[in-house]
Write a protein that holds these residues in place. Sequence first.
Motif, short mmCIF file in Angstrom:
data_model
loop_
_atom_site.label_atom_id
_atom_site.label_comp_id
_atom_site.label_asym_id
_atom_site.label_seq_id
_atom_site.Cartn_x
_atom_site.Cartn_y
_atom_site.Cartn_z
N VAL A 37 53.77 37.80 60.90
CA VAL A 37 55.16 38.26 60.87
C VAL A 37 55.85 37.55 59.72
CG1 VAL A 37 57.33 38.45 62.12
CG2 VAL A 37 55.17 38.60 63.39
N MET A 80 55.56 36.29 68.54
CA MET A 80 54.95 37.10 67.48
C MET A 80 54.34 38.38 68.04
SD MET A 80 53.44 34.17 64.90
CE MET A 80 53.07 35.35 63.59
N ALA A 89 57.36 40.74 68.28
CA ALA A 89 58.29 40.68 67.15
C ALA A 89 59.25 41.86 67.18
CB ALA A 89 57.51 40.66 65.84
N MET A 119 61.81 37.15 67.79
CA MET A 119 61.27 36.90 66.46
C MET A 119 61.69 38.06 65.56
SD MET A 119 59.22 35.17 64.32
CE MET A 119 58.00 34.19 65.22
N GLU A 177 61.47 40.77 62.86
CA GLU A 177 60.27 41.50 62.45
C GLU A 177 59.85 41.17 61.02
OE1 GLU A 177 59.61 45.59 64.39
OE2 GLU A 177 61.78 45.50 64.02
N GLY A 188 60.08 38.14 59.91
CA GLY A 188 59.88 36.70 59.92
C GLY A 188 61.13 35.98 59.47
#
Length: 225
Positions: free
Chosen positions: A130, A163, A166, A221, A223, A225
């Motif tokens: 991610v 993750m 995500a 999280m 998407e 990152g």
Amino acid sequence: MRILIAEDDAGTAEFVERGLRELGHVLSVVTTGHDALHAGLTETFDVAVLDRMLPGLDGIDVLRRWRVADIKTPVILLTALGGIADRVTGLEAGADDYLVKPFAFAELAARIGALMRRPPMSDVQTRFAVGDITLDLLAREVRRGDREIRLQPREFALLEQLMRNAGRVVTRTMFLESVWNFHFDPQTNIVESHLSRMRAKLNDGFDRDPIETLRGVGYRMREDG
């Protein structure tokens, strides 16, 4: 299932052993901390039922040494101490569940069954990416950019759940079930404290936190990152 019972009280050990054998499980029973440590390091078990107050070597010490040696056997910790601080100590040491004495055998059997309902590794994706973060389940490695991020087992599992999901919210209840296999709330801040430490390590040296806190809802999280 092959189950290790580490219990120094003869009556409790006999009670648990008899009940589990009647259910068809294969049992190894030890009565000291040193024997429990040796058994866990040299044999393979599906579950370990570990008394906290073992002679020779405390059950918490046994558990910590197993986890340091990367022994991933699910552990149910038996304890006569039901306070929050004691529960936190056991969970922080690596226990998957705990049961306060005296307990009903039916509850112990149900908790063992819950631990065994985890999906087999063959059904699990082993690598996630991610943004600039990658997580490798087989290598037990997390990287952000070109830097390796060293996480403790629970921190690793929390990041894995974020993750895997995500862009979606992961709630406290979801973390308790997926990381600790709890189907109840232990009334501690164990999720929040582990998440805080994991995020500090993940973000050290980086300007952006990829994990959003949605107060009263959960965590997500991003998407990208």
